[in-house]
Design a protein around this motif. Sequence first.
Motif, PDB file in Angstrom:
ATOM      1  N   ASP A   1       0.822  -1.208   0.000  1.00 56.43           N
ATOM      2  CA  ASP A   1       0.000   0.000   0.000  1.00 56.43           C
ATOM      3  C   ASP A   1       0.856   1.257   0.000  1.00 56.43           C
ATOM      4  OD1 ASP A   1      -2.724  -1.258   0.370  1.00 56.43           O
ATOM      5  OD2 ASP A   1      -1.690  -2.064   2.118  1.00 56.43           O
ATOM      6  N   MET A   2       2.151   1.114   0.319  1.00 56.13           N
ATOM      7  CA  MET A   2       3.031   2.281   0.398  1.00 56.13           C
ATOM      8  C   MET A   2       4.480   1.834   0.263  1.00 56.13           C
ATOM      9  SD  MET A   2       3.117   5.284   3.317  1.00 56.13           S
ATOM     10  CE  MET A   2       3.741   4.253   4.663  1.00 56.13           C
ATOM     11  N   VAL A   3       5.279   2.675  -0.390  1.00 57.55           N
ATOM     12  CA  VAL A   3       6.729   2.502  -0.434  1.00 57.55           C
ATOM     13  C   VAL A   3       7.349   3.727   0.224  1.00 57.55           C
ATOM     14  CG1 VAL A   3       8.775   2.253  -1.884  1.00 57.55           C
ATOM     15  CG2 VAL A   3       6.624   1.139  -2.549  1.00 57.55           C
ATOM     16  N   LEU A   4       8.203   3.501   1.217  1.00 60.22           N
ATOM     17  CA  LEU A   4       8.887   4.576   1.929  1.00 60.22           C
ATOM     18  C   LEU A   4      10.324   4.666   1.426  1.00 60.22           C
ATOM     19  CD1 LEU A   4       9.661   6.620   4.112  1.00 60.22           C
ATOM     20  CD2 LEU A   4       9.657   4.754   5.786  1.00 60.22           C
ATOM     21  N   VAL A   5      10.662   5.812   0.856  1.00 59.53           N
ATOM     22  CA  VAL A   5      12.035   6.095   0.446  1.00 59.53           C
ATOM     23  C   VAL A   5      12.672   6.954   1.527  1.00 59.53           C
ATOM     24  CG1 VAL A   5      13.507   7.179  -1.283  1.00 59.53           C
ATOM     25  CG2 VAL A   5      11.442   5.946  -1.999  1.00 59.53           C
ATOM     26  N   MET A   6      13.638   6.391   2.239  1.00 56.25           N
ATOM     27  CA  MET A   6      14.315   7.143   3.297  1.00 56.25           C
ATOM     28  C   MET A   6      15.197   8.226   2.688  1.00 56.25           C
ATOM     29  SD  MET A   6      13.308   6.034   6.233  1.00 56.25           S
ATOM     30  CE  MET A   6      14.515   6.911   7.247  1.00 56.25           C
ATOM     31  N   THR A   7      15.046   9.440   3.189  1.00 56.78           N
ATOM     32  CA  THR A   7      15.852  10.560   2.715  1.00 56.78           C
ATOM     33  C   THR A   7      16.884  10.985   3.752  1.00 56.78           C
ATOM     34  OG1 THR A   7      13.926  11.934   3.308  1.00 56.78           O
ATOM     35  CG2 THR A   7      14.250  11.437   0.987  1.00 56.78           C
ATOM     36  N   VAL A   8      17.105  10.100   4.736  1.00 61.26           N
ATOM     37  CA  VAL A   8      18.255  10.132   5.650  1.00 61.26           C
ATOM     38  C   VAL A   8      18.584   8.672   5.966  1.00 61.26           C
ATOM     39  CG1 VAL A   8      17.667  12.361   6.714  1.00 61.26           C
ATOM     40  CG2 VAL A   8      16.856  10.230   7.761  1.00 61.26           C
ATOM     41  N   GLU A   9      19.719   8.445   6.585  1.00 59.02           N
ATOM     42  CA  GLU A   9      19.997   7.120   7.110  1.00 59.02           C
ATOM     43  C   GLU A   9      19.092   6.887   8.319  1.00 59.02           C
ATOM     44  OE1 GLU A   9      21.756   4.693   5.999  1.00 59.02           O
ATOM     45  OE2 GLU A   9      22.720   5.765   4.339  1.00 59.02           O
TER      46      GLU A   9
ATOM     47  N   VAL B   1      12.749   8.232  -5.707  1.00 59.57           N
ATOM     48  CA  VAL B   1      11.327   8.572  -5.558  1.00 59.57           C
ATOM     49  C   VAL B   1      10.652   8.581  -6.925  1.00 59.57           C
ATOM     50  CG1 VAL B   1       9.706  10.379  -4.856  1.00 59.57           C
ATOM     51  CG2 VAL B   1      11.694   9.870  -3.419  1.00 59.57           C
ATOM     52  N   ARG B   2      11.312   9.186  -7.908  1.00 60.78           N
ATOM     53  CA  ARG B   2      10.748   9.210  -9.266  1.00 60.78           C
ATOM     54  C   ARG B   2      10.619   7.804  -9.833  1.00 60.78           C
ATOM     55  NH1 ARG B   2      14.309  13.710  -9.358  1.00 60.78           N
ATOM     56  NH2 ARG B   2      13.133  15.675  -9.494  1.00 60.78           N
ATOM     57  N   GLU B   3      11.614   6.973  -9.580  1.00 62.47           N
ATOM     58  CA  GLU B   3      11.583   5.598 -10.068  1.00 62.47           C
ATOM     59  C   GLU B   3      10.404   4.833  -9.472  1.00 62.47           C
ATOM     60  OE1 GLU B   3      14.395   1.560  -9.973  1.00 62.47           O
ATOM     61  OE2 GLU B   3      14.989   3.356  -8.868  1.00 62.47           O
ATOM     62  N   VAL B   4      10.191   5.004  -8.177  1.00 64.10           N
ATOM     63  CA  VAL B   4       9.073   4.324  -7.517  1.00 64.10           C
ATOM     64  C   VAL B   4       7.748   4.831  -8.070  1.00 64.10           C
ATOM     65  CG1 VAL B   4       7.905   3.937  -5.322  1.00 64.10           C
ATOM     66  CG2 VAL B   4      10.405   3.880  -5.416  1.00 64.10           C
ATOM     67  N   ARG B   5       7.625   6.139  -8.212  1.00 65.08           N
ATOM     68  CA  ARG B   5       6.372   6.706  -8.717  1.00 65.08           C
ATOM     69  C   ARG B   5       6.081   6.212 -10.130  1.00 65.08           C
ATOM     70  NH1 ARG B   5       2.085   7.330  -6.959  1.00 65.08           N
ATOM     71  NH2 ARG B   5       2.829   8.651  -5.248  1.00 65.08           N
ATOM     72  N   GLU B   6       7.096   6.137 -10.977  1.00 68.11           N
ATOM     73  CA  GLU B   6       6.892   5.671 -12.341  1.00 68.11           C
ATOM     74  C   GLU B   6       6.494   4.197 -12.352  1.00 68.11           C
ATOM     75  OE1 GLU B   6       6.236   5.439 -16.187  1.00 68.11           O
ATOM     76  OE2 GLU B   6       6.545   7.305 -15.055  1.00 68.11           O
ATOM     77  N   ALA B   7       7.112   3.399 -11.496  1.00 66.13           N
ATOM     78  CA  ALA B   7       6.745   1.984 -11.414  1.00 66.13           C
ATOM     79  C   ALA B   7       5.295   1.822 -10.974  1.00 66.13           C
ATOM     80  CB  ALA B   7       7.680   1.255 -10.453  1.00 66.13           C
ATOM     81  N   ILE B   8       4.843   2.671 -10.057  1.00 63.81           N
ATOM     82  CA  ILE B   8       3.459   2.612  -9.604  1.00 63.81           C
ATOM     83  C   ILE B   8       2.514   3.015 -10.732  1.00 63.81           C
ATOM     84  CG2 ILE B   8       1.785   3.692  -8.038  1.00 63.81           C
ATOM     85  CD1 ILE B   8       4.107   3.822  -5.971  1.00 63.81           C
ATOM     86  N   ARG B   9       2.905   4.014 -11.514  1.00 68.74           N
ATOM     87  CA  ARG B   9       2.069   4.410 -12.659  1.00 68.74           C
ATOM     88  C   ARG B   9       1.896   3.244 -13.633  1.00 68.74           C
ATOM     89  NH1 ARG B   9       5.190   9.493 -12.763  1.00 68.74           N
ATOM     90  NH2 ARG B   9       3.934  11.130 -11.790  1.00 68.74           N
ATOM     91  N   ARG B  10       2.984   2.526 -13.866  1.00 68.67           N
ATOM     92  CA  ARG B  10       2.907   1.383 -14.780  1.00 68.67           C
ATOM     93  C   ARG B  10       2.077   0.256 -14.184  1.00 68.67           C
ATOM     94  NH1 ARG B  10       8.561   2.394 -15.254  1.00 68.67           N
ATOM     95  NH2 ARG B  10       8.959   0.573 -13.942  1.00 68.67           N
ATOM     96  N   HIS B  11       2.230   0.061 -12.883  1.00 65.55           N
ATOM     97  CA  HIS B  11       1.528  -1.034 -12.211  1.00 65.55           C
ATOM     98  C   HIS B  11       0.039  -0.740 -12.063  1.00 65.55           C
ATOM     99  CE1 HIS B  11       0.439  -4.001  -9.172  1.00 65.55           C
ATOM    100  NE2 HIS B  11       0.058  -3.016  -8.366  1.00 65.55           N
ATOM    101  N   GLY B  12      -0.291   0.522 -11.753  1.00 65.05           N
ATOM    102  CA  GLY B  12      -1.674   0.888 -11.471  1.00 65.05           C
ATOM    103  C   GLY B  12      -1.994   0.684 -10.004  1.00 65.05           C
TER     104      GLY B  12
END
Length: 217
Positions: free
Chosen positions: A128-136, A152-163
């Motif tokens: 339901d969610m992917v968390l991209v850590m922007t710190v360690e 973040v862009r890569e994850v968003r694009e993958a979600i667009r393709r997946h639906g």
Amino acid sequence: MQISPSILSADFANLERELDRISNADWAHVDVMDGHFVPNLTIGLPVVEALARVTPVPMDCHLMIDDPDRWAPSYAEAGAQSVTFHVEAAGDPRQLARNLRGAGARAGMALKPATPFAPYADLLPELDMVLVMTVEPGFGGQSFMADQMPKVREVREAIRRHGGEIWVQVDGGVSAKTIEECAEAGADVFVAGSAVYGADDAAGAVEELRALVARHT
């Protein structure tokens, strides 16, 4: 676009009051650290159970712990409406995500800054969610890592393709100075700790962040 203040930056001696300060937020972000997966130790199940009885907003538990396969479903049972595990610590992330959903929570998968997303893209149907850590992960108050925006862009694009409706969360160094960059990259859930709880008016800080990301909807 959702704002999720992290109580890691709150006053731990007055957590009920601190939750009331963010009653206008979308989520309360609860960082659970075990001193093993990360070098810090915060709170565990008993505190989450207590918070569930008093929080005015739903809880998103971010588990920075070893063996989430064993422990994560208990956080859903304790009252967390969203539970995020680190894929680096999970033995069977696919089954764990299914178990979290089965326990009634949203299932989130977190990635450390050095962890690529591509090897785990096939898990999207379970999430339901992917968390991209922007710190360690491990400590609050760290500087924002802008070099995570391509992920973040890569994850968003993958979600667009997946639906489907899968959220992209960013956590670490998110503030009025960085939140628009995150939104432009495709994030739609923003964890902010010191940017909210370091303000005299925490609710006002939530609204300021919400207004900044609203430009990108």
